[in-house]
Enzyme design. Structure first.
Site, PDB file in Angstrom:
ATOM      1  CG  LEU A 197     -15.530  38.544  -0.304  1.00 16.28           C
ATOM      2  CD1 LEU A 197     -15.013  37.569   0.187  1.00 16.28           C
ATOM      3  CD2 LEU A 197     -15.102  39.062  -2.011  1.00 16.28           C
ATOM      4  N   GLY A 198     -16.935  40.313   3.542  1.00 19.63           N
ATOM      5  CA  GLY A 198     -16.413  41.351   4.450  1.00 19.63           C
ATOM      6  C   GLY A 198     -15.232  41.053   4.593  1.00 19.63           C
ATOM      7  NE  ARG A 199     -13.971  45.065   9.049  1.00 19.92           N
ATOM      8  CZ  ARG A 199     -15.238  46.141   9.338  1.00 19.92           C
ATOM      9  NH1 ARG A 199     -13.946  47.819   9.174  1.00 19.92           N
ATOM     10  NH2 ARG A 199     -16.056  46.973  10.314  1.00 19.92           N
ATOM     11  CB  ILE A 200     -14.783  38.111   9.440  1.00 19.79           C
ATOM     12  CG1 ILE A 200     -14.382  38.903  10.382  1.00 19.79           C
ATOM     13  CG2 ILE A 200     -14.804  36.439   9.165  1.00 19.79           C
ATOM     14  CD1 ILE A 200     -15.567  39.040  11.138  1.00 19.79           C
TER      15      ILE A 200
ATOM     16  NE  ARG B  56     -27.091  43.994   1.134  1.00 16.92           N
ATOM     17  CZ  ARG B  56     -26.599  44.551   3.043  1.00 16.92           C
ATOM     18  NH1 ARG B  56     -28.607  45.785   2.513  1.00 16.92           N
ATOM     19  NH2 ARG B  56     -26.244  44.402   3.363  1.00 16.92           N
TER      20      ARG B  56
ATOM     21  CB  ILE C  95     -17.781  32.416  12.319  1.00 14.61           C
ATOM     22  CG1 ILE C  95     -17.439  32.693  10.536  1.00 14.61           C
ATOM     23  CG2 ILE C  95     -17.173  30.191  12.464  1.00 14.61           C
ATOM     24  CD1 ILE C  95     -17.694  33.539  10.653  1.00 14.61           C
TER      25      ILE C  95
ATOM     26  NE  ARG D 284     -24.280  38.769  16.608  1.00 10.92           N
ATOM     27  CZ  ARG D 284     -23.022  38.925  16.568  1.00 10.92           C
ATOM     28  NH1 ARG D 284     -22.257  38.279  16.197  1.00 10.92           N
ATOM     29  NH2 ARG D 284     -22.036  39.685  16.968  1.00 10.92           N
TER      30      ARG D 284
ATOM     31  CG  ASP E 129     -18.771  30.145  17.423  1.00 18.41           C
ATOM     32  OD1 ASP E 129     -18.794  29.523  18.402  1.00 18.41           O
ATOM     33  OD2 ASP E 129     -18.039  31.459  16.924  1.00 18.41           O
TER      34      ASP E 129
ATOM     35  CD  GLU F 251     -24.459  33.083  19.707  1.00 16.14           C
ATOM     36  OE1 GLU F 251     -24.624  33.261  20.328  1.00 16.14           O
ATOM     37  OE2 GLU F 251     -24.667  32.503  18.854  1.00 16.14           O
TER      38      GLU F 251
ATOM     39  CG  HIS G 271     -21.084  33.450  19.546  1.00 18.06           C
ATOM     40  ND1 HIS G 271     -21.287  34.058  19.766  1.00 18.06           N
ATOM     41  CD2 HIS G 271     -19.859  34.623  18.928  1.00 18.06           C
ATOM     42  CE1 HIS G 271     -21.549  35.099  18.842  1.00 18.06           C
ATOM     43  NE2 HIS G 271     -20.048  35.028  18.757  1.00 18.06           N
TER      44      HIS G 271
END
Ligand code: 8YV
Length: 316
Positions: free
Chosen positions: A155-158, A178, A233, A235, A259, A264, A282
Site C-alpha cells: 500500500l504505497g503511492r500506487i 511489512r 503491475i 515487477r 503487466d 521481460e 509492461h
C-alpha cells in the site's frame, strides 16, 4: 559542474523520442544499447558524467565502475530495483526516479486488468473475432467484480491509488505491507498467508527488489485459492513465476492479469494458451501524458544536477 561546456552523458536505450531529443539538445549523448557490456565501452563513452536509464535495465555496479566520472543517474521509471543503490551511495553517485507522475496511469491499468480478467474481456474479444459467437457459441458466465475483497500487496503511492479507484465497488479493501501504513482505514493483515486467504483478488503493487523477491509463492497462491485472482503491475520478480504458471494450469487460482514478468520481454509460453490470463507488454505507465511527465521529470532532475541545485526526486 565547473564550466559551461556541454556535459557528456550515457543514455541506455533507446528510451522515448521526446526524451532522447531533449537530452541531445542539452548534452553530448552517447547512446548505448541497454544490454551492452560495460567493460567494452569505448574511451569517449567512459568520460560521461551522467547516465540515463530505465526500470527494467537500471544501473549495475559494473556500469557505475565503467564510468569513473559518473555523478548522476536519472531513471526514466519509478522503480529502481535494478539499480545498485548501495554501490551508488558508496561512490557518491546521485540517483533520481519518476514517482507520482505515473501513479494514476499504473493504477488505471491495474483496475483495467482486474476487470478484463474477472469478466473474461480478452477471452470474449477473441471468441467474437473468431466468429464463435456468430456460430452459436455462448460464453460461460463469469463472476462479478462488485463485492470482491480486494487485497493490495504494497500500500504505497500506487497501491493507494488502486484502492481509491476500487473503493466504490469493493466488498472490502485490505492490504499487506511489512508494517501497517499510516493514514489509512484499510484493514492491515500482517501475515501474508492470512492476507491471501482473506482476499478474493490480490493486486501486487509493492516495489520490486531483493526484499520483495518471490513474495508471492506457491503457498500464497494456494491460500488465495481456486476462486481467487491475481493482478500484477509491479515487477515480475515479486511473484514466483513458475509457481504462478503451475497454479493457473491446475486451476488452483481462477485467473491472472499480468503487466510484468520475471524476464521481460519473455513471457512463459504456457500462459499463451490460457484464456483465464490477460497479458500486457509492461504498459502501466505507457500513456502519452505520463511518458511526457516522466521525461520532463528526468530532464528537470538532470537540469538541477547540472546547475548544482537540489534534485527534485532523489532516491540517493
Ligand atoms: C516503465 C516502470 O517500464 O516506472 C517504472 O518503474 O516499470 C515503467 O514506468 C519504464 O521504466 C519506462 O521505460
Amino acid at each position: 559542474m565547473t564550466d559551461n561546456a556541454p556535459i557528456p552523458i550515457v543514455v541506455l536505450g533507446p528510451l522515448y523520442p521526446y526524451l532522447d531529443d531533449a537530452l541531445a539538445r542539452r548534452f553530448i549523448v552517447h547512446a548505448v544499447a541497454a544490454d551492452a557490456d560495460p567493460a567494452a565501452l569505448p574511451p569517449q563513452v567512459r568520460e560521461a558524467w551522467a547516465l540515463v536509464s530505465f526500470g527494467s535495465v537500471g544501473a549495475s555496479a559494473a556500469i557505475m565502475d565503467a564510468l569513473p566520472r559518473l555523478e548522476m543517474i536519472g531513471l526514466f521509471s519509478v522503480g529502481y530495483d535494478k539499480v545498485d543503490v548501495d554501490h551508488a551511495r558508496a561512490k557518491g553517485i546521485r540517483v533520481t526516479n519518476t514517482p507520482d507522475v505515473l501513479t494514476d496511469d499504473v493504477a488505471d491499468l491495474a483496475v483495467g486488468l482486474l476487470y478484463a480478467t474477472v469478466r473474461h474481456i480478452a477471452a470474449h474479444d477473441r471468441m467474437v473475432r473468431a466468429g464463435d459467437w456468430a456460430r452459436g457459441v455462448r460464453p460461460a458466465l463469469c463472476g462479478r467484480v462488485t463485492g470482491k475483497r480486494i487485497g493490495i500487496l504494497g500500500l504505497g503511492r500506487i497501491g493507494r491509488a488502486i484502492a481509491r479507484r476500487l473503493e466504490p465497488v469493493a466488498g472490502e479493501i485490505l492490504y499487506h505491507n511489512r508494517r501497517p501504513a499510516a493514514d489509512t482505514a484499510y484493514r492491515y493483515v500482517a501475515d501474508a498467508l492470512d492476507f491471501a486467504a482473506q482476499s478474493d483478488v490480490i493486486i501486487v503493487a509493492t516495489s520490486g527488489g531483493p526484499e520483495a523477491r518471490r513474495l508471492v509463492d506457491a503457498a500464497m497462491l494456494d491460500a488465495l485459492g481456486p476462486a481467487g485472482f491475481i493482478v500484477n503491475i509491479s515487477r515480475g520478480s515479486v511473484i514466483d513465476e513458475d509457481a504462478l504458471v503451475a497454479a493457473l494450469a491446475d486451476r488452483r487460482i481462477a485467473g491472472a492479469g499480468l503487466d510484468v514478468f520475471a524476464d521481460e520481454p519473455h513471457v512463459p509460453e504456457a500462459l499463451f494458451a490460457m484464456d483465464h490470463v490477460v497479458l500486457q507488454p509492461h504498459q502501466g505507465s505507457a500513456t502519452i501524458e505520463t511518458r511526457k511527465g516522466m521525461a520532463d521529470l528526468v530532464l528537470a532532475n538532470l537540469d538541477a544536477w547540472a546547475a548544482g541545485e537540489p534534485l527534485l526526486t532523489p532516491v540517493v
